[in-house]
Design a protein around this motif. Sequence first.
Motif, PDB file in Angstrom:
ATOM      1  N   LEU A 298      -0.511 -61.751 -39.758  1.00 12.24           N
ATOM      2  CA  LEU A 298      -0.533 -63.172 -40.112  1.00 12.24           C
ATOM      3  C   LEU A 298      -0.209 -64.014 -38.882  1.00 12.24           C
ATOM      4  O   LEU A 298      -0.864 -65.032 -38.631  1.00 12.24           O
ATOM      5  N   ASN A 299       0.758 -63.591 -38.085  1.00 14.15           N
ATOM      6  CA  ASN A 299       1.118 -64.343 -36.892  1.00 14.15           C
ATOM      7  C   ASN A 299      -0.061 -64.448 -35.924  1.00 14.15           C
ATOM      8  O   ASN A 299      -0.385 -65.534 -35.437  1.00 14.15           O
ATOM      9  N   SER A 300      -0.726 -63.322 -35.651  1.00 17.96           N
ATOM     10  CA  SER A 300      -1.859 -63.323 -34.737  1.00 17.96           C
ATOM     11  C   SER A 300      -2.977 -64.216 -35.263  1.00 17.96           C
ATOM     12  O   SER A 300      -3.619 -64.953 -34.501  1.00 17.96           O
ATOM     13  N   TRP A 301      -3.206 -64.167 -36.553  1.00 16.97           N
ATOM     14  CA  TRP A 301      -4.248 -64.981 -37.169  1.00 16.97           C
ATOM     15  C   TRP A 301      -3.925 -66.470 -37.029  1.00 16.97           C
ATOM     16  O   TRP A 301      -4.786 -67.279 -36.669  1.00 16.97           O
ATOM     17  N   LEU A 302      -2.671 -66.832 -37.295  1.00 14.44           N
ATOM     18  CA  LEU A 302      -2.265 -68.238 -37.171  1.00 14.44           C
ATOM     19  C   LEU A 302      -2.356 -68.711 -35.726  1.00 14.44           C
ATOM     20  O   LEU A 302      -2.802 -69.840 -35.465  1.00 14.44           O
ATOM     21  N   VAL A 303      -1.957 -67.872 -34.772  1.00 10.67           N
ATOM     22  CA  VAL A 303      -2.055 -68.237 -33.355  1.00 10.67           C
ATOM     23  C   VAL A 303      -3.515 -68.518 -32.991  1.00 10.67           C
ATOM     24  O   VAL A 303      -3.811 -69.497 -32.302  1.00 10.67           O
ATOM     25  N   SER A 304      -4.431 -67.683 -33.483  1.00  7.23           N
ATOM     26  CA  SER A 304      -5.847 -67.902 -33.166  1.00  7.23           C
ATOM     27  C   SER A 304      -6.338 -69.230 -33.736  1.00  7.23           C
ATOM     28  O   SER A 304      -7.126 -69.939 -33.088  1.00  7.23           O
ATOM     29  N   LEU A 305      -5.876 -69.591 -34.932  1.00  6.13           N
ATOM     30  CA  LEU A 305      -6.276 -70.874 -35.518  1.00  6.13           C
ATOM     31  C   LEU A 305      -5.731 -72.054 -34.722  1.00  6.13           C
ATOM     32  O   LEU A 305      -6.440 -73.048 -34.499  1.00  6.13           O
ATOM     33  N   VAL A 306      -4.494 -71.960 -34.289  1.00  2.58           N
ATOM     34  CA  VAL A 306      -3.898 -73.046 -33.503  1.00  2.58           C
ATOM     35  C   VAL A 306      -4.618 -73.174 -32.166  1.00  2.58           C
ATOM     36  O   VAL A 306      -4.924 -74.283 -31.720  1.00  2.58           O
ATOM     37  N   ARG A 307      -4.918 -72.029 -31.526  1.00  2.00           N
ATOM     38  CA  ARG A 307      -5.661 -72.073 -30.257  1.00  2.00           C
ATOM     39  C   ARG A 307      -7.005 -72.769 -30.433  1.00  2.00           C
ATOM     40  O   ARG A 307      -7.404 -73.604 -29.619  1.00  2.00           O
ATOM     41  N   ARG A 308      -7.720 -72.421 -31.499  1.00  5.50           N
ATOM     42  CA  ARG A 308      -9.018 -73.028 -31.767  1.00  5.50           C
ATOM     43  C   ARG A 308      -8.879 -74.526 -32.015  1.00  5.50           C
ATOM     44  O   ARG A 308      -9.676 -75.330 -31.524  1.00  5.50           O
ATOM     45  N   ALA A 309      -7.875 -74.911 -32.781  1.00  5.60           N
ATOM     46  CA  ALA A 309      -7.668 -76.329 -33.097  1.00  5.60           C
ATOM     47  C   ALA A 309      -7.360 -77.127 -31.833  1.00  5.60           C
ATOM     48  O   ALA A 309      -7.880 -78.235 -31.649  1.00  5.60           O
ATOM     49  N   VAL A 310      -6.546 -76.576 -30.968  1.00  3.98           N
ATOM     50  CA  VAL A 310      -6.201 -77.259 -29.718  1.00  3.98           C
ATOM     51  C   VAL A 310      -7.426 -77.360 -28.815  1.00  3.98           C
ATOM     52  O   VAL A 310      -7.683 -78.401 -28.215  1.00  3.98           O
TER      53      VAL A 310
END
Length: 50
Positions: free
Chosen positions: A27-39
């Motif tokens: 879940l952490n890795s998945w959330l990090v990828s979403l935040v990276r994409r959003a930024v």
Amino acid sequence: MKHVNLRLPDDLHEQAKAAADADDRSLNSWLVSLVRRAVADDERPSAQGE
């Protein structure tokens, strides 16, 4: 690395966990990828002014 506490409603946590599992990620890795994409999306020039 910074630590962030994130409070999610139970139903959203379950949905996010299922999406992460389907992507074979924690879940952490998945959330990090979403935040990276959003930024990254925020840093792209907007086409609205054209």
